[in-house]
Design a protein around this motif. Structure first.
Motif: not given
Length: 530
Positions: A41-44, A134-155
């Motif tokens: 994804f470009k722009g991330c 991205v498996s080729h680069d072994h990195h994560l692209e940040r597609r969305a940011a969650f701002d200002g919301a509290d809640g249960e920490p989970a993955v």
């Protein structure tokens, strides 16, 4: 019968290979326009994960008792290791000027339609948001940011399919193969989590539209036409051995209310010369709605120790699909054969710890060379309650001789079945030169008429079994290969089946591989160090 079920059944019938004709596919392959196997994804904003390649102390046999594996801490290093062992690169291959990557999770034709996403609400691990791996680069692209919301920490980890990647080569039958690959990927994720002392909870109650919203796949403007992604599965990661917590949909909704999205998918192909609208039709008909949550407790089975009890992470990285088998190799040891078949029965170990539904697939085996077992056609029921149904549905010529051993197992016909195995698997010698090959027979029409989306679930289950076979073959010192090309109705004819109650969905073969010395093997992530 519903219109959706009718569409799915018609698709399946139309995409069968026949002895005198193959399912519709491209007349030629545009190799210059092969889809890029790595989505970006470009722009991330990108987040580089710690270097891949670490080995874990966990042995493959330790996965037979996953509750005894000490959990590793949830760190960015271990999270990266989970993603690598599930979806990352395992090696590069080169033949002349051609070079291509292999991955830890198998794929039909090495085309890799499956994409993996991370949804994190644990601010101590990552900035909360949606990430693409991205498996080729072994990195994560940040597609969305969650701002200002509290809640249960989970993955959470979500899986999707780019149908175009498979359709480029396989045409109309590609939708089947994409579902196989989702099953392989889910199993790969379950194995990788267990290596870390963690577990994966499949949130099978989630509907496709919800998954698409959580992963950003419903943002059609972010994707090139004909290269969109279809939502498939959503899982929750557990790292502390706690009881399953289920899907916290309300908590997720709070985060998405304030989400900011980034990036657009880069184009995978410059052209789309062939179009396969039937794939879009069956995908729409097999869309999964939100359903009631289901969880299973599987029995504990005692498996004999694997003959190659390597570090599980090493074995996962060395998994390959054999291209040829030695048809004159020594017979497979009976202990290895029995362990492999026991591992296919539902039990309290990966990947069944991430599988919520009762078994719908049984196994037809073409046994060629197994020490102490007469060659012939055999049957392994994965749920003994179905056995009388099969005895009534199968050919009356079968003898149903019970074979003594640690599981229910029957010989249907004794004798050399190598030619039959080869012919039924599209005349491929890999089905006859192996120690044994098999077909996966699924309870079919009843599932689809009840809920059309179960069509996909049947293929997920077959892919999950395929991943078991891949890793168990490596642990036995041999190698496996999935076979997506087989003559559907000819298989059913051999069994005497006359309707759609049961259908063969996937073939597989295991034996002693013949390596191609012309191929060079190179390390998976040397390009990152360079």
């Amino acid at each position: 019968m519903s219109n959706a079920a009718d569409t799915v059944l018609n698709y399946h019938q139309r995409t069968k290979h026949q002895l005198n004709a193959y399912a519709k596919g491209p007349e030629s392959l545009d190799w210059d326009d092969q889809p890029n196997p790595f989505r970006r994804f470009k722009g991330c904003e990108t987040l580089t994960l710690p270097p891949p390649g670490a080995e874990l102390d966990c042995l493959f046999a330790d996965l037979d008792r996953p509750e005894q594996i000490a959990p590793q801490p949830l760190t960015l290093t271990n999270l990266g290791l989970l993603l690598e062992l599930s979806f990352g690169l395992s090696a590069w291959k080169q033949f002349g000027p051609d070079r291509w990557a292999l991955r830890c999770n198998p794929s039909s034709g090495n085309l890799h339609p499956t994409e993996a996403y991370l949804v994190c609400t644990d601010a101590e691990l990552l900035r909360p948001g949606v990430y693409h791996y991205v498996s080729h680069d072994h990195h994560l692209e940040r597609r969305a940011a969650f701002d200002g919301a509290d809640g249960e920490p989970a993955v959470y980890i979500g899986l999707s399919s780019v149908h175009w990647r498979e359709a480029w080569k396989y045409g109309e039958r590609a939708f089947r193969y994409c579902q196989h690959d989702i099953g392989h990927a889910l199993a790969a994720l379950s194995y990788a989590a267990a290596c870390l002392g963690w577990s994966i909870e499949l949130l099978g109650e989630a509907g496709d539209n919800d998954i698409a919203r959580w992963l950003g796949l419903d943002r059609r403007e972010d994707f090139v036409d004909h290269e969109h992604e279809a939502a498939d599965l959503f899982c929750r990661l557990h790292t502390d051995g706690a009881n399953h917590a289920g899907l916290n949909a309300e908590g997720l909704a709070q985060h998405y209310a304030s989400a900011t999205w980034f990036g657009q998918a880069e184009r995978l192909s410059g052209r789309h010369f062939y179009r396969w609208p039937i794939i879009d039709e069956v995908a729409a008909a097999a869309l999964k709605p939100a359903t009631q949550a289901e969880r299973r407790q599987w029995p504990v089975l005692n498996l004999p120790a694997p003959s190659q009890n390597l570090a599980a992470s090493r074995l996962i990285r060395q998994r390959r699909s054999a291209q040829h088998f030695n048809g004159k190799a020594d017979p497979m040891a009976m202990a290895d054969f029995q362990r492999i078949l026991l591992a296919l029965l539902p039990n309290a170990k990966p990947p069944f710890t991430a599988w919520n539904w009762p078994p719908q697939i049984h196994l037809l085996l073409f046994v060629h060379r197994v020490d102490g077992l007469e060659p012939g056609l055999y049957f392994l029921p994965r749920d003994g309650r179905d056995i009388m149904v099969f005895k009534q549905a199968f050919s009356k010529d079968f003898v149903w001789q019970a074979i003594e051993g640690p599981f229910e197992f029957y010989r249907l016909v004794a004798g050399n079945v190598r030619q039959a195995a080869k012919t039924l698997s599209c005349h491929q010698p890999i089905a006859s030169d192996s120690a044994f090959s098999l077909g996966m027979l699924a309870r079919f029409a009843g599932n689809i008429e009840a809920e059309a989306w179960r069509y996909r679930r049947l293929f997920w289950e077959s892919g999950l079994l395929g991943q078991i076979l891949y890793l168990e073959a490596e642990a036995a010192g041999i190698r496996g290969t999935g076979i997506g090309c087989f003559f559907d109705d000819a298989v059913h004819g051999v069994l005497g089946l006359r309707d759609n109650d049961w259908q063969s969905l996937y073939h597989f073969t295991l034996g002693t591989p013949l390596d191609d010395g012309r191929l060079q093997t190179q390390p998976a992530y040397a390009h990152l160090r360079e």
